[in-house]
Design a protein around this motif. Structure first.
Motif, PDB file in Angstrom:
ATOM      1  N   UNK A  90      15.511   0.911   4.432  1.00  0.00           N
ATOM      2  CA  UNK A  90      16.388   1.710   3.562  1.00  0.00           C
ATOM      3  C   UNK A  90      15.647   2.338   2.379  1.00  0.00           C
ATOM      4  N   UNK A  91      14.397   2.732   2.623  1.00  0.00           N
ATOM      5  CA  UNK A  91      13.618   3.327   1.542  1.00  0.00           C
ATOM      6  C   UNK A  91      14.095   4.746   1.254  1.00  0.00           C
ATOM      7  N   UNK A  92      14.360   5.500   2.317  1.00  0.00           N
ATOM      8  CA  UNK A  92      14.953   6.823   2.216  1.00  0.00           C
ATOM      9  C   UNK A  92      15.948   6.987   3.355  1.00  0.00           C
ATOM     10  N   UNK A  93      16.949   7.843   3.208  1.00  0.00           N
ATOM     11  CA  UNK A  93      17.886   8.087   4.321  1.00  0.00           C
ATOM     12  C   UNK A  93      17.142   8.601   5.549  1.00  0.00           C
ATOM     13  N   UNK A  94      17.650   8.275   6.706  1.00  0.00           N
ATOM     14  CA  UNK A  94      17.011   8.699   7.956  1.00  0.00           C
ATOM     15  C   UNK A  94      16.850  10.212   8.019  1.00  0.00           C
ATOM     16  N   UNK A 136       0.836  -1.205   0.000  1.00  0.00           N
ATOM     17  CA  UNK A 136       0.000   0.000   0.000  1.00  0.00           C
ATOM     18  C   UNK A 136       0.873   1.259   0.000  1.00  0.00           C
ATOM     19  N   UNK A 137       1.943   1.234   0.796  1.00  0.00           N
ATOM     20  CA  UNK A 137       2.867   2.370   0.846  1.00  0.00           C
ATOM     21  C   UNK A 137       3.502   2.597  -0.516  1.00  0.00           C
ATOM     22  N   UNK A 138       3.960   1.538  -1.132  1.00  0.00           N
ATOM     23  CA  UNK A 138       4.633   1.658  -2.422  1.00  0.00           C
ATOM     24  C   UNK A 138       3.679   2.184  -3.486  1.00  0.00           C
ATOM     25  N   UNK A 143       6.830   4.315 -12.253  1.00  0.00           N
ATOM     26  CA  UNK A 143       5.530   4.628 -11.659  1.00  0.00           C
ATOM     27  C   UNK A 143       4.385   4.364 -12.624  1.00  0.00           C
ATOM     28  N   UNK A 144       4.558   4.728 -13.874  1.00  0.00           N
ATOM     29  CA  UNK A 144       3.464   4.590 -14.837  1.00  0.00           C
ATOM     30  C   UNK A 144       3.191   3.131 -15.186  1.00  0.00           C
ATOM     31  N   UNK A 145       4.200   2.271 -15.042  1.00  0.00           N
ATOM     32  CA  UNK A 145       4.005   0.849 -15.312  1.00  0.00           C
ATOM     33  C   UNK A 145       3.707   0.051 -14.040  1.00  0.00           C
ATOM     34  N   UNK A 146       3.491   0.773 -12.931  1.00  0.00           N
ATOM     35  CA  UNK A 146       3.088   0.155 -11.657  1.00  0.00           C
ATOM     36  C   UNK A 146       4.122  -0.845 -11.151  1.00  0.00           C
ATOM     37  N   UNK A 147       5.387  -0.577 -11.447  1.00  0.00           N
ATOM     38  CA  UNK A 147       6.441  -1.457 -10.958  1.00  0.00           C
ATOM     39  C   UNK A 147       6.838  -1.072  -9.538  1.00  0.00           C
ATOM     40  N   UNK A 148       7.439  -2.014  -8.841  1.00  0.00           N
ATOM     41  CA  UNK A 148       7.851  -1.790  -7.460  1.00  0.00           C
ATOM     42  C   UNK A 148       8.878  -0.661  -7.401  1.00  0.00           C
ATOM     43  N   UNK A 149       8.610   0.338  -6.572  1.00  0.00           N
ATOM     44  CA  UNK A 149       9.493   1.495  -6.442  1.00  0.00           C
ATOM     45  C   UNK A 149      10.439   1.358  -5.264  1.00  0.00           C
ATOM     46  N   UNK A 150       9.943   0.809  -4.170  1.00  0.00           N
ATOM     47  CA  UNK A 150      10.758   0.641  -2.964  1.00  0.00           C
ATOM     48  C   UNK A 150      11.962  -0.251  -3.272  1.00  0.00           C
ATOM     49  N   UNK A 151      13.135   0.229  -2.931  1.00  0.00           N
ATOM     50  CA  UNK A 151      14.341  -0.567  -3.111  1.00  0.00           C
ATOM     51  C   UNK A 151      14.910  -0.558  -4.509  1.00  0.00           C
ATOM     52  N   UNK A 152      14.244   0.114  -5.431  1.00  0.00           N
ATOM     53  CA  UNK A 152      14.703   0.125  -6.826  1.00  0.00           C
ATOM     54  C   UNK A 152      15.893   1.061  -6.997  1.00  0.00           C
ATOM     55  N   UNK A 153      16.867   0.631  -7.761  1.00  0.00           N
ATOM     56  CA  UNK A 153      17.972   1.493  -8.150  1.00  0.00           C
ATOM     57  C   UNK A 153      17.861   1.754  -9.647  1.00  0.00           C
TER      58      UNK A 153
END
Length: 318
Positions: free
Chosen positions: A302-306, A69-71, A233-243
């Motif tokens: 590790x989604x975003x720096x602290x 849901x967050x992603x 984002x437009x292809x609904x792919x996983x964003x979290x952890x993606x490089x």
């Protein structure tokens, strides 16, 4: 050639998901897998499983749902702002070069470009020059498609037979609204250096710098990062952890504001460089709001720096 992959029933998919996540309510798992598909959902499970050293146990389905849901919400935010960045840069590019050359169709004129992209490396120069021929041809085809497809683009009827602009080419400020961001990225990359600089001088008039060749090359990486983010984002792919593609550090910024040049925060770095100040601040606030209502600690994964908010504020506007 035989294909070793075999189709899986819903129950088979749940069994495989148990390798990554503990399920206590199979009905919810079935609903999620039926709606979203095994491949997409399993990536979140694998991602969570890689943090068992943090979680101290195999993740459960509640965390999987919360992460999903967050992603999903995160993609919606970034898609909105990558669209803003795309539109803003298209306007900067079309308006500044058209005015500089007094040529509304400069993008179709080979004299607007440097096929070698000013590259000093012989191998890269040759590669760019070879690709430019195809790029130039495809660009003209893209413009011609806008004219030749009346059912797809009825609003451009003025440029067709019988219209007041018949036999005229479509001006940049119109054509660019239809071109995808990848095409815009290549147009900017191949522009003559003086025109590349003009885009940045005109598009960012409040900039405190004297625009250099390095700035134009940095912009190439920021645009590429935004395009890659938009596609994710437009292809609904996983964003979290993606490089993704490498983002260059602006000479005005300290290295500490870009801990990694390929992670999600580096995409935020690129967005702040391209967006106007009001939009970049809105982006930060929207991400803050999402994190506050999220049911898990995003920094554990590790989604975003602290200290991402502090780092974001320290990024110099272009």
């Amino acid at each position: 050639m035989s294909n070793t992959d075999t189709p899986l029933s819903l129950e088979d998919q749940i069994l495989l998901m148990k390798n990554y996540v503990v399920f206590r309510q199979k009905s919810k798992a079935r609903t999620l897998l039926r709606k979203e598909g095994y491949f997409r959902v399993s990536r979140y499970g694998k991602y969570l499983l890689s943090f068992t050293n943090v979680l101290r146990s195999k993740p459960d389905q509640t965390l999987l749902y919360d992460l999903y849901i967050f992603d999903e919400a995160l993609r919606e935010i970034f898609f909105r702002y990558t669209q803003k960045a795309e539109l803003q840069f298209k306007n900067h590019l079309s308006n500044s070069v058209s005015l500089k050359l007094n040529n509304p169709t400069f993008y179709l004129d080979s004299s607007s470009y440097t096929p070698s992209r000013g590259e000093s490396d012989k191998i890269k120069r040759t590669r760019y020059q070879k690709k430019f021929t195809g790029f130039s041809t495809d660009l003209k085809k893209s413009e011609n498609k806008l004219i030749s497809k009346p059912h797809m683009y009825p609003e451009l009827k003025a440029y067709r037979k019988g219209g007041p602009r018949y036999r005229k080419r479509i001006p940049a400020w119109t054509a660019f609204m239809y071109f995808d961001f990848g095409t815009i990225e290549h147009i900017y990359a191949y522009l003559r250096l003086d025109l590349r600089k003009e885009v940045l001088v005109s598009g960012y008039p409040e900039s405190i710098r004297k625009v250099s060749k390095i700035d134009t090359k940095n912009m190439d990486t920021w645009i590429a990062a935004i395009r890659n983010l938009r596609n994710t984002c437009s292809h609904h792919n996983m964003l979290v952890g993606k490089t993704s593609s490498i983002v260059h550090l602006d000479n005005l910024d300290s290295a500490v504001v870009l801990p990694s040049n390929t992670d999600l925060f580096s995409r935020m770095y690129a967005l702040k460089k391209v967006l106007d100040l009001k939009d970049s601040e809105s982006l930060k606030n929207d991400v803050i709001k999402l994190i506050k209502k999220t049911k898990f600690n995003i920094h554990q994964f590790n989604i975003l720096p602290l200290n991402w908010e502090t780092l974001f504020d320290q990024i110099h506007k272009f």
